[in-house]
Design an enzyme around this catalytic site. Structure first.
Site, PDB file in Angstrom:
ATOM      1  N   VAL A 196       4.500  -5.515  -4.796  1.00 54.05           N
ATOM      2  CA  VAL A 196       5.659  -5.492  -3.882  1.00 54.05           C
ATOM      3  C   VAL A 196       5.769  -6.879  -3.267  1.00 54.05           C
ATOM      4  O   VAL A 196       4.763  -7.475  -2.868  1.00 54.05           O
ATOM      5  CB  VAL A 196       5.471  -4.420  -2.793  1.00 54.05           C
ATOM      6  N   GLY A 200      -3.091  -1.879  -7.061  1.00 52.78           N
ATOM      7  CA  GLY A 200      -1.962  -2.801  -7.146  1.00 52.78           C
ATOM      8  C   GLY A 200      -2.219  -3.898  -8.172  1.00 52.78           C
ATOM      9  O   GLY A 200      -3.336  -4.398  -8.293  1.00 52.78           O
ATOM     10  N   HIS A 236       0.840  -1.205   0.000  1.00 54.52           N
ATOM     11  CA  HIS A 236       0.000   0.000   0.000  1.00 54.52           C
ATOM     12  C   HIS A 236       0.876   1.257   0.000  1.00 54.52           C
ATOM     13  O   HIS A 236       0.561   2.240  -0.680  1.00 54.52           O
ATOM     14  CB  HIS A 236      -0.910   0.033   1.236  1.00 54.52           C
TER      15      HIS A 236
END
Ligand code: PAF
Length: 303
Positions: A183, A154, A41
């Site tokens: 990520v 994302g 985030h």
């Protein structure tokens, strides 16, 4: 030291915070979340900041009941408000909109909701009926309340990204929907709020998902069956893993018409599996085909 964000729990408080932040025609960016914020985030907030410059970055924190089916993890979904606020402050988020359920759904379940179309019933939607109706409905509402120019999502939730982008286009919402790279932990596991449910042994086992996708990437030049086979070899043998689906689709998640393209074509490999009681998803881009196939048309060696 960053300034803490303005907190808004009601529509009125949000409108007030945004009226001030929008002054001078600033570009507004939004990152919609369900909280339990992590480094993934944080990277979305940074992407949003890059897009809006000195304009406001808005984070929404709302665990949306509409996108959870019966028996899913709505009740145990992690709520980590203090840490979330610290993350938003650290990342220079300007406004946090964290409404209670009845602020978003004052009349209970909405009578009019967003239909995600056929893709909404496939892949994640196949296993989680109604999930994308719930996601798109709340995202449409949040877009309506925040009125952002840009929204960053994302790529970890790749199907969600594709559907939100499609919704913005098909319903002329005027929001530029931007995807940001997943990520990962050092062993490749995609960062997810649900990773915290994994025990140490499960956490170790979960890393096979990303390894399998990378195996598929390595074989993708040989075509779809080779890429799929390479991933399945790892997933089939993985202990403690209950595979839901492994799919190779086009970047917009259409079925692949030609499994052995002569020129490389962009594709996406997506996986979903349960490790213990935790459902995990991941995906990666593939460049499918391009390798010279044997003249017989047989699958390349190793298949
Ligand atoms: O990705 C999420 O966290 C949620 O699906 C979203 C987009 C915030 C909608 O509730």
């Amino acid at each position: 030291m960053s300034r803490p964000p303005v907190l808004a729990a009601t529509r009125e408080e949000l409108a007030h915070a945004l009226a001030a932040a929008r002054r001078g025609g600033a570009t507004v960016g939004v990152v919609t979340t369900m909280g339990a914020l992590h480094e993934g985030h944080a990277s979305l907030f940074r992407h949003a900041r890059e897009r809006v410059g000195s304009g406001p970055v808005v984070a929404t924190i709302f665990v949306n009941p509409l996108q959870f089916g019966a028996g899913e993890d709505l009740d145990r979904y992690p709520r980590t408000w203090d840490d979330d606020l610290a993350t938003c402050t650290r990342e220079g988020v300007d406004v946090v909109f964290a409404p209670p359920v009845d602020e978003v759904y004052p009349d209970g379940d909405p009578v009019v909701a967003v239909d995600p179309g056929p893709l909404g019933a496939e892949l994640e939607g196949g296993s989680r009926p109604g999930h994308f109706r719930g996601v798109l409905t709340v995202v449409a509402k949040l877009f309506g309340l925040v009125r952002p120019d840009v929204a960053v999502f994302g790529e970890k939730d790749y199907q969600q990204l594709v559907l939100v982008r499609r919704m913005s286009r098909d319903l002329c919402l005027g929001v530029d929907v931007v995807g940001a790279e997943t990520v990962r932990e050092a062993d490749g596991l995609a960062r997810s709020s649900r990773n915290r449910f994994l025990g140490p042994e499960e956490r170790h086992r979960a890393a096979v998902l990303n390894r399998a996708l990378r195996e598929a990437q390595a074989r993708a030049a040989d075509g779809l069956p080779a890429a799929r086979g390479a991933a399945m070899r790892l997933l089939d043998d993985a202990p403690g893993l209950d595979l839901d689906y492994l799919a190779i689709r086009s970047p917009d998640l259409a079925e692949i018409a030609d499994p052995h393209p002569v020129e490389p074509v962009a594709a996406r490999i997506l996986v979903a599996a349960r490790v213990g009681t935790t459902r995990l998803i991941d995906n990666l881009p593939l460049a499918l085909g391009g390798a010279t196939l044997p003249a017989t048309g047989a699958t390349p060696s190793g298949q």
